[in-house]
Design a protein around this motif. Sequence first.
Motif, PDB file in Angstrom:
ATOM      1  N   SER A 216      33.912  51.305  38.617  1.00 59.37           N
ATOM      2  CA  SER A 216      32.885  51.790  37.693  1.00 59.37           C
ATOM      3  C   SER A 216      33.476  52.054  36.313  1.00 59.37           C
ATOM      4  N   GLN A 217      34.726  52.485  36.243  1.00 59.21           N
ATOM      5  CA  GLN A 217      35.368  52.670  34.940  1.00 59.21           C
ATOM      6  C   GLN A 217      35.547  51.327  34.236  1.00 59.21           C
TER       7      GLN A 217
ATOM      8  N   ARG B  35      33.634  48.707  34.719  1.00 59.32           N
ATOM      9  CA  ARG B  35      32.284  48.292  34.328  1.00 59.32           C
ATOM     10  C   ARG B  35      31.833  49.002  33.058  1.00 59.32           C
ATOM     11  N   ARG B  36      32.130  50.286  32.934  1.00 55.01           N
ATOM     12  CA  ARG B  36      31.754  51.024  31.714  1.00 55.01           C
ATOM     13  C   ARG B  36      32.477  50.468  30.490  1.00 55.01           C
ATOM     14  N   ARG B  37      33.762  50.162  30.639  1.00 53.64           N
ATOM     15  CA  ARG B  37      34.525  49.601  29.515  1.00 53.64           C
ATOM     16  C   ARG B  37      33.980  48.236  29.112  1.00 53.64           C
TER      17      ARG B  37
ATOM     18  N   ARG C 203      30.696  48.785  27.194  1.00 56.37           N
ATOM     19  CA  ARG C 203      30.965  49.235  25.815  1.00 56.37           C
ATOM     20  C   ARG C 203      31.465  48.088  24.955  1.00 56.37           C
TER      21      ARG C 203
ATOM     22  N   ASP D   1      24.244  48.508  28.060  1.00 49.08           N
ATOM     23  CA  ASP D   1      24.053  49.800  28.724  1.00 49.08           C
ATOM     24  C   ASP D   1      24.819  49.894  30.031  1.00 49.08           C
ATOM     25  N   VAL D   2      24.872  48.795  30.779  1.00 52.99           N
ATOM     26  CA  VAL D   2      25.564  48.753  32.063  1.00 52.99           C
ATOM     27  C   VAL D   2      26.149  47.361  32.276  1.00 52.99           C
TER      28      VAL D   2
ATOM     29  N   ASN E  32      38.979  56.731  30.312  1.00 55.86           N
ATOM     30  CA  ASN E  32      38.694  55.415  30.867  1.00 55.86           C
ATOM     31  C   ASN E  32      39.548  55.098  32.073  1.00 55.86           C
TER      32      ASN E  32
END
Length: 163
Positions: free
Chosen positions: A66-67, A69-71, A74, A79-80, A156
């Motif tokens: 998930s980290q 995916r967030r990076r 961004r 958004d995702v 992150n």
Amino acid sequence: MPGLKVVWKSKTSWRAKLHKPMLPKLVPVPQGMAKRLGSGMMLIPTALEVDAMIRKIPRGQVSTVSQIRRRLARWHNADVTCPMVTGIFLRIVAEAAEEDRTAGKPDIAPYWRVLREDGGLYAKFPGGMDAQARRLMEEAHAVVNGKVAGYAHSGNLAVKRSA
């Protein structure tokens, strides 16, 4: 026949799958995923982007999917990031890295530094959880009951807590 295990072998190498020509896409979050992921724009990343994010995890640190995916989200102002595609590409990165290791290439993606959300190891990585645990222990991580012991989320990356 009981006990008979069928081994399936693809004609396409993992390295070829990693380098399959494609571009990242931004799509609206599908309605079926909106309850879990929220609304907005969803990134469909490429395998090479997942590889690049994994290569940024320094020795001695770990990260969750998930980290990553967030990076990626961004990075693309989304958004995702699609969890299913990211998971598929994580497996491709890991298998391609092992193909490279077998071929004697020294610079491979450190896929073993990627953990499940609860700190757990991935059974589907090459060599299974035992191989991932061995590599993490070589980098001074403690692995207990299939999980990295004493890790905490920090920005992150999830970093090893000092004892």
